[in-house]
Design a protein around this motif. Structure first.
Motif, mmCIF file in Angstrom:
data_model
loop_
_atom_site.group_PDB
_atom_site.id
_atom_site.type_symbol
_atom_site.label_atom_id
_atom_site.label_comp_id
_atom_site.label_asym_id
_atom_site.label_seq_id
_atom_site.Cartn_x
_atom_site.Cartn_y
_atom_site.Cartn_z
ATOM 1 N N GLY A 32 -21.392 -6.757 -7.045
ATOM 2 C CA GLY A 32 -22.227 -5.589 -7.336
ATOM 3 C C GLY A 32 -23.603 -5.998 -7.837
ATOM 4 N N LEU A 33 -23.645 -6.931 -8.775
ATOM 5 C CA LEU A 33 -24.923 -7.364 -9.340
ATOM 6 C C LEU A 33 -25.758 -8.121 -8.301
ATOM 7 C CD1 LEU A 33 -23.773 -8.512 -12.897
ATOM 8 C CD2 LEU A 33 -25.260 -6.578 -12.362
ATOM 9 N N ALA A 34 -25.100 -8.966 -7.513
ATOM 10 C CA ALA A 34 -25.817 -9.728 -6.479
ATOM 11 C C ALA A 34 -26.423 -8.771 -5.455
ATOM 12 C CB ALA A 34 -24.858 -10.715 -5.807
ATOM 13 N N SER A 35 -25.672 -7.752 -5.082
ATOM 14 C CA SER A 35 -26.179 -6.759 -4.123
ATOM 15 C C SER A 35 -27.359 -6.004 -4.725
ATOM 16 C CB SER A 35 -25.071 -5.765 -3.743
ATOM 17 O OG SER A 35 -23.979 -6.457 -3.230
ATOM 18 N N ALA A 36 -27.244 -5.669 -6.006
ATOM 19 C CA ALA A 36 -28.317 -4.931 -6.675
ATOM 20 C C ALA A 36 -29.606 -5.754 -6.712
ATOM 21 C CB ALA A 36 -27.880 -4.558 -8.087
ATOM 22 N N VAL A 37 -29.460 -7.046 -7.024
ATOM 23 C CA VAL A 37 -30.624 -7.942 -7.056
ATOM 24 C C VAL A 37 -31.261 -8.021 -5.675
ATOM 25 C CG1 VAL A 37 -31.295 -10.379 -7.276
ATOM 26 C CG2 VAL A 37 -29.865 -9.321 -9.024
ATOM 27 N N SER A 38 -30.412 -8.166 -4.680
ATOM 28 C CA SER A 38 -30.892 -8.272 -3.310
ATOM 29 C C SER A 38 -31.607 -6.984 -2.881
ATOM 30 C CB SER A 38 -29.711 -8.564 -2.397
ATOM 31 O OG SER A 38 -30.117 -8.710 -1.077
ATOM 32 N N LEU A 39 -31.029 -5.861 -3.266
ATOM 33 C CA LEU A 39 -31.604 -4.555 -2.925
ATOM 34 C C LEU A 39 -32.961 -4.374 -3.611
ATOM 35 C CD1 LEU A 39 -30.828 -1.962 -1.334
ATOM 36 C CD2 LEU A 39 -29.966 -1.026 -3.476
ATOM 37 N N TYR A 40 -33.028 -4.848 -4.863
ATOM 38 C CA TYR A 40 -34.291 -4.755 -5.606
ATOM 39 C C TYR A 40 -35.368 -5.590 -4.903
ATOM 40 C CZ TYR A 40 -37.794 -5.944 -9.112
ATOM 41 O OH TYR A 40 -38.978 -6.179 -9.745
ATOM 42 N N SER A 43 -36.466 -3.813 -1.742
ATOM 43 C CA SER A 43 -37.288 -2.620 -1.971
ATOM 44 C C SER A 43 -38.681 -3.002 -2.502
ATOM 45 C CB SER A 43 -36.590 -1.656 -2.927
ATOM 46 O OG SER A 43 -36.384 -2.299 -4.150
ATOM 47 N N ALA A 44 -38.744 -4.149 -3.229
ATOM 48 C CA ALA A 44 -40.046 -4.594 -3.738
ATOM 49 C C ALA A 44 -40.892 -5.212 -2.628
ATOM 50 C CB ALA A 44 -39.854 -5.597 -4.863
ATOM 51 N N GLY A 45 -40.223 -5.515 -1.510
ATOM 52 C CA GLY A 45 -40.930 -6.021 -0.334
ATOM 53 C C GLY A 45 -41.397 -7.458 -0.464
ATOM 54 N N GLY A 119 -22.191 -12.825 0.157
ATOM 55 C CA GLY A 119 -22.176 -12.159 1.477
ATOM 56 C C GLY A 119 -22.731 -10.753 1.364
ATOM 57 N N ALA A 120 -22.317 -10.062 0.304
ATOM 58 C CA ALA A 120 -22.799 -8.690 0.097
ATOM 59 C C ALA A 120 -24.319 -8.707 -0.120
ATOM 60 C CB ALA A 120 -22.093 -8.071 -1.105
ATOM 61 N N ALA A 121 -24.787 -9.662 -0.932
ATOM 62 C CA ALA A 121 -26.232 -9.753 -1.204
ATOM 63 C C ALA A 121 -27.013 -10.081 0.072
ATOM 64 C CB ALA A 121 -26.478 -10.820 -2.266
ATOM 65 N N ILE A 122 -26.464 -10.986 0.866
ATOM 66 C CA ILE A 122 -27.130 -11.388 2.118
ATOM 67 C C ILE A 122 -27.167 -10.205 3.092
ATOM 68 C CG2 ILE A 122 -26.860 -12.869 4.161
ATOM 69 C CD1 ILE A 122 -25.748 -15.026 2.154
ATOM 70 N N ALA A 123 -26.041 -9.478 3.163
ATOM 71 C CA ALA A 123 -25.961 -8.325 4.066
ATOM 72 C C ALA A 123 -26.974 -7.256 3.646
ATOM 73 C CB ALA A 123 -24.544 -7.757 4.064
ATOM 74 N N VAL A 124 -27.128 -7.064 2.360
ATOM 75 C CA VAL A 124 -28.070 -6.053 1.863
ATOM 76 C C VAL A 124 -29.512 -6.478 2.197
ATOM 77 C CG1 VAL A 124 -29.070 -5.076 -0.250
ATOM 78 C CG2 VAL A 124 -26.602 -5.131 0.037
ATOM 79 N N ALA A 125 -29.808 -7.790 2.039
ATOM 80 C CA ALA A 125 -31.169 -8.275 2.297
ATOM 81 C C ALA A 125 -31.552 -8.096 3.760
ATOM 82 C CB ALA A 125 -31.279 -9.743 1.891
ATOM 83 N N GLY A 126 -30.637 -8.490 4.642
ATOM 84 C CA GLY A 126 -30.849 -8.328 6.072
ATOM 85 C C GLY A 126 -32.037 -9.130 6.609
ATOM 86 N N GLY A 127 -32.114 -9.220 7.924
ATOM 87 C CA GLY A 127 -33.237 -9.845 8.611
ATOM 88 C C GLY A 127 -33.524 -11.269 8.182
ATOM 89 N N GLU A 128 -34.802 -11.612 8.126
ATOM 90 C CA GLU A 128 -35.228 -12.978 7.796
ATOM 91 C C GLU A 128 -34.836 -13.375 6.375
ATOM 92 O OE1 GLU A 128 -39.324 -14.267 8.183
ATOM 93 O OE2 GLU A 128 -39.382 -13.404 10.201
ATOM 94 N N GLN A 129 -34.904 -12.396 5.497
ATOM 95 C CA GLN A 129 -34.606 -12.673 4.086
ATOM 96 C C GLN A 129 -33.137 -13.110 3.908
ATOM 97 O OE1 GLN A 129 -37.260 -12.647 2.126
ATOM 98 N NE2 GLN A 129 -38.361 -11.938 3.949
#
Lengths: 266, 305
Positions: A32-40, A43-45, A119-129
């Motif tokens: 959950g935390l890893a996904s949140a960090v990745s999502l942040y 979103s910050a671009g 894996g969750a964090a990577i999936a959330v980041a998507g693309g090149e990131q």
């Protein structure tokens, strides 16, 4: 090295651990935390190498040792307390094999936990990131395995689960939080006289420090310390690999030795 | 395996002598029970046989040859530890499947072992929900899974109810009938008395007695209980009969029976008074002293200065 009993034990340990509620809770929390960090970061671009990546490294360097120690602290002492260590050792199996099988079984559970979290964090980041964050996977697994082997060692040396649990908590605080502070104190006490190389080696000597250094290398490149004004070189991949392996092998050998010399009186 | 001898075994933990030159022999088709108070050395001796404790002195002899507790030897034994607690996270079947895999045994044997200990219906349930008795039955299933020639049971009655004890007794009998060996340690001699071929009595790490129940009974010479069933309509006074029996030992009187406690060497003499009371006695039952009583006497003899 691993015979039929050892192979059965690997599977047993894996199944038993993935059903443990503490392991589930802490793994879900990490994911959950890893996904949140990745999502942040997304979103910050920003670039994952400078934003989400370092944040995930910090998160992983706190969480993964904890997950690994929770997974492993009762590996041997738990069997002793449940009165099943004697039963296990009454099977045709060597004591070093028991330690190795327990490490592998619990290691599989740890790999699953890390793979799901990152894996969750990577999936959330998507693309090149996602590719940038994927660089975290192998070092994070190695960091986890080192702490797993340390937990097994503590478990082999203690006689009660509560003592093992307290010891790994102290170990976690020591290596994750206080070690760097101690190095800082050392610099202050010696008024900076201590060599940069010595400090670098001491940082490398701590698995968490080694992990941070390696991630710096992977995310920001070998010159990153120079950019920050540092004079020491980051460890080479070979040296890093040898250090990881040494931690794991030495810890497991010591565990096997401790179990082998111990009289199983209960 | 036809015989196993643990010869002159001594174990020292720090300054404590856990075992002092104890010799125990197991023979094919025999059930040997180790008894003794807490700290007598029963579990330590068991653990020496399992290779969990290295003795400071002594040896293992299997079929007349010096042996070690290696993997070959371990394949021949099944073990039930005292108060075993398997992982709460797994089902009974999963626990058993692990031990089956470890010993190269198939699912059929797992099902057979579960059925043998009456756990088939609860096999899929997590061990967390098992009662103490069910956990002990699961431990028994693990011990018998590979049908080992040597079954080692440490306090096997712990947590078992009456039905469970009967199941345990039938398992021990099965092992004996099949010509295998059973070594068990227990505080509760009374419940497994019928299954025991030989007894080993330990106290403070020392062997104080060993032999068949009969040999040990003879050694302590405890009184047998002889109970006479009496006709109530007989003319002779029950009081006179009680007085006559009294010369052999303490007498307990009930409405239609009397019990006298007689020393073994005077057993035949008891019947010599009966011609004086023709038709009074309609039945007779002799009960030897229980193994529990024999054990207590042996311990008492040992502690006397």
């Amino acid at each position: 090295m691993i015979g039929p009993v050892g192979r059965a034990l690997v599977w047993y340990e894996f199944i038993e651990r993935v059903r443990d509620r503490w392991v589930i809770v802490i793994s879900v929390l990490f994911a959950g935390l890893a996904s949140a960090v990745s999502l942040y970061g997304k979103s910050a671009g920003g670039n994952a190498a400078t934003l989400a990546g370092p944040s995930l490294v910090t998160l992983a360097s706190l969480f993964i040792p904890l997950v690994a120690l929770v997974l492993s602290h009762d590996a041997i002492v738990g069997e002793r307390e449940r009165n099943t260590l004697g039963l296990l050792l009454s099977l045709p199996v060597g004591r070093f094999e028991v330690v190795a099988a327990k490490f592998l079984g619990r290691g599989l559970a740890l790999v699953l936990s890390i793979a799901l979290g990152l894996g969750a964090a990577i999936a959330v980041a998507g693309g090149e990131q996602a590719g940038v964050l994927a660089k975290l996977l192998v070092p994070t697994l190695l960091l986890g395995l080192v702490f797993l082997s340390l937990g097994v060692l503590v478990s082999s040396l203690t006689s009660r689960t509560v003592v093992a649990a307290s010891t790994v908590i102290v170990l976690w605080f020591g290596l994750v939080f206080f070690y760097d502070l101690l190095l800082l104190a050392l610099l202050v006490i010696t008024d900076g006289d201590i060599g940069v190389d010595t400090i670098a080696h001491l940082v490398e000597g701590n698995p968490t420090g080694l992990y941070r250094l390696e991630m710096m290398e992977r995310l920001a490149g070998g010159k990153s310390l120079e950019t920050l004004g540092g004079q020491a070189e980051l460890p080479t991949p070979l040296r890093t690999g040898i250090t990881w392996l040494t931690w794991i092998v030495v810890s497991l050998l010591l565990s096997g030795w401790a179990l082998a010399r111990r009289q199983v009186a209960r | 395996m036809n015989s196993i001898v643990l010869r002159d075994i001594s174990v020292r933990f720090g300054n404590v002598d856990a075992l002092r030159g104890v010799t125990v022999e197991l023979r094919r088709g025999e059930v040997v029970m180790m008894v003794g108070p807490n700290g007598a050395g029963k579990s330590t001796l068991t653990r020496v046989l399992l290779g969990l404790i290295q003795p400071t002195a002594g040896s293992l002899v299997v079929d007349g040859r010096a042996a070690t507790v290696d993997n070959t030897f371990k394949r021949e034994l099944g073990y039930l530890p005292e108060a075993v607690a398997f992982s709460d996270n797994l089902s009974g079947r999963q626990v058993l499947r692990f031990f089956a895999r470890a010993r190269g045994i198939g699912r059929r044997e797992v099902d057979a072992a579960l059925a043998r200990v009456s756990l088939s219906a609860a096999a899929q349930r997590a061990v967390r929900g098992y009662s103490k008795g069910m956990r002990q039955r699961l431990g028994l299933a693990v011990a018998i899974l590979a049908q080992p020639p040597l079954l080692i049971l440490d306090e096997p009655t712990g947590g078992l109810d009456g039905e469970g004890v009967a199941l345990l007794a039938s398992l021990i009998e099965e092992w004996r009938t099949a010509g295998r060996m059973v070594l068990l340690s227990s505080h509760h001699l009374d419940v497994l008395e019928q299954q025991v071929d030989r007894m080993v009595v330990l106290r403070q790490g020392k062997l104080i007695a060993a032999g068949t129940p009969r040999q040990l009974r003879e050694r302590v010479a405890l009184r047998h209980q002889v109970t006479f069933a009496l006709t109530s309509s007989h003319g002779a006074s029950h009081d006179d009969y009680a007085a006559a029996l009294g010369q052999f030992g303490p007498v307990t009187t009930q409405t239609d029976q009397m019990t006298v406690e007689v020393l073994p060497e005077r057993m035949l003499e008891v019947t010599s008074i009966h011609p004086r009371f023709p038709g009074l006695v309609t039945g007779l039952a002799v009960e030897p002293p229980s193994l529990e009583m024999v054990y207590r006497r042996l311990l008492a003899e040992e502690t006397q200065p």
